[in-house]
Design a protein around this motif. Structure first.
Motif, PDB file in Angstrom:
ATOM      1  N   LEU A 204       1.218  -1.250  -0.215  1.00  0.00           N
ATOM      2  CA  LEU A 204      -0.100   0.303  -0.186  1.00  0.00           C
ATOM      3  C   LEU A 204       1.357   1.311   0.310  1.00  0.00           C
ATOM      4  O   LEU A 204       1.464   1.545   1.051  1.00  0.00           O
ATOM      5  CB  LEU A 204      -0.812  -0.439   1.277  1.00  0.00           C
ATOM      6  N   SER A 205       1.053   1.791  -1.124  1.00  0.00           N
ATOM      7  CA  SER A 205       1.792   3.039  -1.133  1.00  0.00           C
ATOM      8  C   SER A 205       0.948   4.433  -1.183  1.00  0.00           C
ATOM      9  O   SER A 205      -0.588   4.814  -1.937  1.00  0.00           O
ATOM     10  CB  SER A 205       2.282   3.444  -2.800  1.00  0.00           C
ATOM     11  N   GLY A 206       1.701   5.054  -0.457  1.00  0.00           N
ATOM     12  CA  GLY A 206       0.977   6.493   0.427  1.00  0.00           C
ATOM     13  C   GLY A 206       1.203   7.111   1.119  1.00  0.00           C
ATOM     14  O   GLY A 206       1.148   6.202   2.008  1.00  0.00           O
ATOM     15  N   ARG A 207       1.252   8.589   1.423  1.00  0.00           N
ATOM     16  CA  ARG A 207       0.987   9.043   3.056  1.00  0.00           C
ATOM     17  C   ARG A 207      -0.129   8.286   3.406  1.00  0.00           C
ATOM     18  O   ARG A 207      -1.336   8.707   2.558  1.00  0.00           O
ATOM     19  CB  ARG A 207       1.011  10.865   3.391  1.00  0.00           C
ATOM     20  N   HIS A 208      -0.148   7.801   4.853  1.00  0.00           N
ATOM     21  CA  HIS A 208      -1.740   7.761   5.525  1.00  0.00           C
ATOM     22  C   HIS A 208      -1.998   9.163   6.211  1.00  0.00           C
ATOM     23  O   HIS A 208      -1.748  10.483   6.400  1.00  0.00           O
ATOM     24  CB  HIS A 208      -1.125   7.095   6.815  1.00  0.00           C
ATOM     25  N   PRO A 209      -3.161   9.331   5.707  1.00  0.00           N
ATOM     26  CA  PRO A 209      -4.035  10.039   6.046  1.00  0.00           C
ATOM     27  C   PRO A 209      -4.422  10.385   8.009  1.00  0.00           C
ATOM     28  O   PRO A 209      -5.269  11.278   7.942  1.00  0.00           O
ATOM     29  CB  PRO A 209      -5.082  10.340   5.279  1.00  0.00           C
ATOM     30  N   GLY A 210      -4.649   9.370   8.611  1.00  0.00           N
ATOM     31  CA  GLY A 210      -4.419   9.544   9.702  1.00  0.00           C
ATOM     32  C   GLY A 210      -6.283   8.609  10.047  1.00  0.00           C
ATOM     33  O   GLY A 210      -6.158   8.629   8.882  1.00  0.00           O
ATOM     34  N   GLU A 211      -6.485   8.255  10.917  1.00  0.00           N
ATOM     35  CA  GLU A 211      -7.472   7.990  11.419  1.00  0.00           C
ATOM     36  C   GLU A 211      -8.253   7.803  12.392  1.00  0.00           C
ATOM     37  O   GLU A 211      -7.388   8.489  13.784  1.00  0.00           O
ATOM     38  CB  GLU A 211      -7.208   6.087  11.429  1.00  0.00           C
ATOM     39  N   LEU A 212      -9.591   7.775  12.570  1.00  0.00           N
ATOM     40  CA  LEU A 212     -10.431   7.881  13.657  1.00  0.00           C
ATOM     41  C   LEU A 212     -10.143   6.773  15.226  1.00  0.00           C
ATOM     42  O   LEU A 212     -10.486   5.833  14.537  1.00  0.00           O
ATOM     43  CB  LEU A 212     -11.956   7.791  13.292  1.00  0.00           C
TER      44      LEU A 212
END
Length: 372
Positions: A204-212
């Motif tokens: 899985l490639s890409g910046r982690h957007p955060g999570e609840l």
């Protein structure tokens, strides 16, 4: 239903109508509901042959992030257990039933090719069924007109199976072997988890957007409250986050990092930017030998059919609360974060639709007053 007597059917193109609504998804249908409640004449043009098909074309495992009790359009609750999480197919059927409930004039299978403003301030709408004339136009086509796929896709080995998230349905479409999922927001996390659980080694490639930091049952009501009362243009945090959210910055709600790690997904913040010998290459130099690439890279809005249409640097129309800049009678509905995070969501778009219906009614009253 009180106040919703069916309008006379519009049998032929070329008629002058008060309001043309372009798009028969949740936004367009909600607008038709409020206009008809106000006694205003309108017609809805939907390019697909069947209402709800935009949801039937989504991946099989997709579910909403809000429970059914928060997913109804105005005038019709969602027909599912209140605490359930509706699937895309259930949403499609709901929209079809909602269109039947509204009644009136919905032209399915009719594509709008252009909208031109005339010198008298009215609009001519050219469609695959002929021309129409309207005093108002509501563009409710959403922000996902075309899949956004990076240029590097054309450089990959033709033996690699490439699918945009709009083309993906389930893991049966994948070739045997590793999978690279590009884009780590909601759909990317969902599809990476699904590929790994189906037995594929998955990146899985890409910046982690955060999570609840809460589970789904808590996150759903929390998300509903935040999208309606916190993440709006009325709050400083909403104004700050609007451009971030419009470009895929929503935090993960259902599939979390822990879920991906348990499934063995290789997560990397590196972006997929190049190709070496036909293989996708990350911007940290990692070359991946994969059999499949899933592009979860979002969509591009397109408003080229509207003349004039003033488009901002972010690709979205220049508008204020759905009212087009310098084009009286032109409105937008269902844009991502139009007035709040809720604006493009099934359970929220009705608020903006009611607001625009009120503006259209006021505009009609003003015209009638001037004419008198």
């Amino acid at each position: 239903m009180t106040g919703m007597e069916p309008l006379a059917p519009l049998a032929t193109a070329g008629r002058r109508i008060e309001t043309a609504i372009i798009g028969g998804g949740q936004a367009g249908l909600a607008e038709a509901y409020w206009l008809r409640r106000a006694g205003r004449e309108c017609v809805v043009f939907e390019a697909r042959k069947r209402v709800g098909d935009q949801w039937r074309e989504r991946y099989d495992s997709l579910r909403l992030f809000t429970p059914a009790w928060a997913d109804g359009l105005p005038g019709m609750t969602f027909p599912a257990p209140r605490s359930s999480w509706p699937t895309a197919r259930e949403v499609a059927d709901y929209l079809e039933g909602y269109a039947d409930m509204i009644g009136g004039s919905l032209w399915a299978g009719v594509r709008v090719d252009s909208v031109e403003m005339l010198g008298d301030g009215s609009f001519v709408i050219s469609t695959t069924s002929g021309q129409w004339h309207a005093q108002n136009v509501v563009v409710a086509t959403g922000s996902d007109a075309a899949p956004k796929i990076p240029e590097v896709a054309s450089q990959l080995d033709p033996g690699i199976r490439q699918l945009h998230s709009s083309q993906y349905r389930n893991p049966a479409q994948l070739l045997p072997g590793p999978v690279l999922v590009v884009g780590a927001s909601q759909s990317g996390a969902d599809l990476a988890l699904e590929a790994a659980q189906a037995g594929h080694e998955t990146w899985l490639s890409g910046r982690h957007p955060g999570e609840l930091p809460v589970n789904e049952r808590i996150a759903g009501p929390f998300f509903w409250f935040a999208q309606n009362y916190v993440l709006t243009l009325k709050t400083p945090i909403g104004q700050k986050l609007r451009p971030v959210i419009r470009h895929g910055g929503s935090p993960l709600i259902r599939t979390k990092r822990a879920d991906l790690d348990r499934a063995g997904v290789h997560r990397t913040p590196a972006r997929t930017t190049a190709s070496i010998d036909g293989r996708p290459t990350l911007d940290d130099g990692t070359v991946l030998d994969v059999a499949n690439v899933l592009w979860c890279t979002g969509y591009l809005p397109s408003y080229a059919f509207i003349h004039p249409a003033v488009i901002g640097p972010d690709g979205y129309p220049t508008e204020t609360q759905g009212v087009a800049a310098d084009v009286p009678g032109l409105f937008y509905l269902g844009l991502v974060f139009q007035r709040g995070f809720y604006s493009h969501l099934l359970g929220g778009v009705g608020r903006d639709a009611k607001f625009i219906a009120q503006l259209i009614s006021e505009r009609a009253l003003s015209r009638n007053t001037v004419a008198a």
